[in-house]
Design a protein around this motif. Structure first.
Motif, PDB file in Angstrom:
ATOM      1  N   ALA A  92       0.854  -1.187   0.000  1.00 43.27           N
ATOM      2  CA  ALA A  92       0.000   0.000   0.000  1.00 43.27           C
ATOM      3  C   ALA A  92       0.887   1.234   0.000  1.00 43.27           C
ATOM      4  O   ALA A  92       2.099   1.148   0.206  1.00 43.27           O
ATOM      5  N   LEU A  93       0.258   2.362  -0.239  1.00 42.37           N
ATOM      6  CA  LEU A  93       0.947   3.650  -0.193  1.00 42.37           C
ATOM      7  C   LEU A  93       0.326   4.524   0.882  1.00 42.37           C
ATOM      8  O   LEU A  93      -0.860   4.397   1.195  1.00 42.37           O
ATOM      9  N   ALA A  94       1.119   5.420   1.428  1.00 48.80           N
ATOM     10  CA  ALA A  94       0.652   6.488   2.298  1.00 48.80           C
ATOM     11  C   ALA A  94       1.384   7.747   1.851  1.00 48.80           C
ATOM     12  O   ALA A  94       2.519   7.678   1.368  1.00 48.80           O
ATOM     13  N   VAL A  95       0.718   8.882   1.974  1.00 47.80           N
ATOM     14  CA  VAL A  95       1.282  10.139   1.489  1.00 47.80           C
ATOM     15  C   VAL A  95       1.165  11.208   2.566  1.00 47.80           C
ATOM     16  O   VAL A  95       0.108  11.371   3.182  1.00 47.80           O
ATOM     17  N   ASP A  96       2.257  11.931   2.776  1.00 43.85           N
ATOM     18  CA  ASP A  96       2.274  13.095   3.647  1.00 43.85           C
ATOM     19  C   ASP A  96       2.476  14.313   2.756  1.00 43.85           C
ATOM     20  O   ASP A  96       3.525  14.436   2.110  1.00 43.85           O
ATOM     21  N   LEU A  97       1.466  15.170   2.671  1.00 42.54           N
ATOM     22  CA  LEU A  97       1.559  16.397   1.885  1.00 42.54           C
ATOM     23  C   LEU A  97       1.856  17.565   2.816  1.00 42.54           C
ATOM     24  O   LEU A  97       1.153  17.766   3.806  1.00 42.54           O
ATOM     25  N   SER A  98       2.894  18.312   2.494  1.00 40.25           N
ATOM     26  CA  SER A  98       3.283  19.467   3.285  1.00 40.25           C
ATOM     27  C   SER A  98       3.312  20.694   2.383  1.00 40.25           C
ATOM     28  O   SER A  98       4.033  20.712   1.386  1.00 40.25           O
ATOM     29  N   SER A 132      -1.977  12.529   4.797  1.00 41.45           N
ATOM     30  CA  SER A 132      -1.943  13.510   5.882  1.00 41.45           C
ATOM     31  C   SER A 132      -1.536  14.852   5.298  1.00 41.45           C
ATOM     32  O   SER A 132      -0.719  14.919   4.381  1.00 41.45           O
ATOM     33  N   LEU A 133      -2.145  15.901   5.818  1.00 40.83           N
ATOM     34  CA  LEU A 133      -1.893  17.259   5.328  1.00 40.83           C
ATOM     35  C   LEU A 133      -1.250  18.106   6.425  1.00 40.83           C
ATOM     36  O   LEU A 133      -1.677  18.062   7.579  1.00 40.83           O
ATOM     37  N   THR A 134      -0.240  18.876   6.031  1.00 39.96           N
ATOM     38  CA  THR A 134       0.399  19.851   6.915  1.00 39.96           C
ATOM     39  C   THR A 134       0.489  21.162   6.150  1.00 39.96           C
ATOM     40  O   THR A 134       0.870  21.174   4.980  1.00 39.96           O
ATOM     41  N   GLY A 137       3.530  24.049   8.690  1.00 40.82           N
ATOM     42  CA  GLY A 137       3.948  23.325   9.892  1.00 40.82           C
ATOM     43  C   GLY A 137       2.819  22.877  10.793  1.00 40.82           C
ATOM     44  O   GLY A 137       3.056  22.256  11.823  1.00 40.82           O
ATOM     45  N   ILE A 138       1.570  23.173  10.427  1.00 35.47           N
ATOM     46  CA  ILE A 138       0.394  22.811  11.233  1.00 35.47           C
ATOM     47  C   ILE A 138      -0.260  21.564  10.637  1.00 35.47           C
ATOM     48  O   ILE A 138      -0.679  21.566   9.473  1.00 35.47           O
ATOM     49  N   SER A 139      -0.355  20.495  11.425  1.00 31.78           N
ATOM     50  CA  SER A 139      -0.986  19.258  10.964  1.00 31.78           C
ATOM     51  C   SER A 139      -2.500  19.433  10.900  1.00 31.78           C
ATOM     52  O   SER A 139      -3.116  19.978  11.821  1.00 31.78           O
ATOM     53  N   LEU A 140      -3.112  18.976   9.812  1.00 24.25           N
ATOM     54  CA  LEU A 140      -4.554  19.046   9.667  1.00 24.25           C
ATOM     55  C   LEU A 140      -5.244  17.742  10.039  1.00 24.25           C
ATOM     56  O   LEU A 140      -6.443  17.600   9.847  1.00 24.25           O
ATOM     57  N   ASP A 141      -4.484  16.804  10.567  1.00 23.33           N
ATOM     58  CA  ASP A 141      -5.075  15.510  10.941  1.00 23.33           C
ATOM     59  C   ASP A 141      -5.764  15.576  12.282  1.00 23.33           C
ATOM     60  O   ASP A 141      -5.473  16.314  13.149  1.00 23.33           O
TER      61      ASP A 141
END
Length: 141
Positions: A92-98, A132-134, A137-141
Motif C-alpha cells: 500500500a501507499l501512504a502520502v504526507d503532503l506538506s 496527511s496534510l500539513t 507546519g500545522i498538521s490538519l489531521d
C-alpha cells in the motif's frame, strides 16, 4: 464526466526497466531503491508518484487561490510517499503532503482543505490511501 485530457505511459520491465510516456517527453530508467535492495541508480514509481502528486496538489492550491482572487503565485508542496508492506503480503501507499504558503495560517488551512477536495490525485486516492496534510507546519489531521 467530460474527459479534458488523456495520456499514457508504458513500463517495459517493472521496477528495473524503462517507462515512457506516449509523447516521449517522459522516458526514464527505473530501478529498485537502495532501501529495497536495488541499485538506486534510477528513479522508482514512488518518486514518480510523489512528483506528480506534489505538482498536482500545488496547482490545486493555486487554482483555488485564483478563484478566490488571492494573488498567490507559488504554493510549494512536498509529497512524501511511503511504500507499506501489509501483513497479508500486499503493498500500500501512504502520502504526507506538506504545503508552505506565505499567508495567514487560518486562511492557508482553509485554502489547502479546499484544494484537497478538487485535486484529482486527492480524489483518486481518497478512501484507499492514507493522506496527511500539513500547512505551514500545522498538521490538519
Amino acid at each position: 464526466m467530460k474527459t479534458i485530457y488523456t495520456t499514457s505511459a508504458k513500463a517495459s520491465a517493472g521496477r528495473n526497466g524503462q517507462v515512457k510516456s506516449d509523447d516521449g517527453l517522459l522516458d526514464v530508467s527505473l530501478s529498485y531503491p537502495k532501501a529495497l535492495g536495488g541499485s538506486g541508480e534510477a528513479t522508482n514509481p514512488e518518486q514518480l508518484f510523489a512528483a506528480g502528486y506534489s505538482a498536482c496538489f500545488s496547482n490545486a492550491v493555486l487554482h483555488i487561490a485564483g478563484l478566490q482572487k488571492l494573488g498567490l503565485r507559488e504554493a510549494p508542496t512536498e509529497a512524501k510517499v511511503r511504500l507499506l508492506a501489509k501483513e497479508s503480503g500486499a503493498f500500500a501507499l501512504a502520502v504526507d503532503l506538506s504545503v508552505e504558503l506565505a499567508m495567514d495560517d487560518q486562511a492557508a488551512i482553509e485554502l489547502v482543505k479546499s484544494a484537497h477536495q478538487v485535486c484529482p490525485y486527492s480524489n483518486a486516492v481518497r478512501g484507499n490511501v492514507e493522506v496527511s496534510l500539513t500547512v505551514n507546519g500545522i498538521s490538519l489531521d
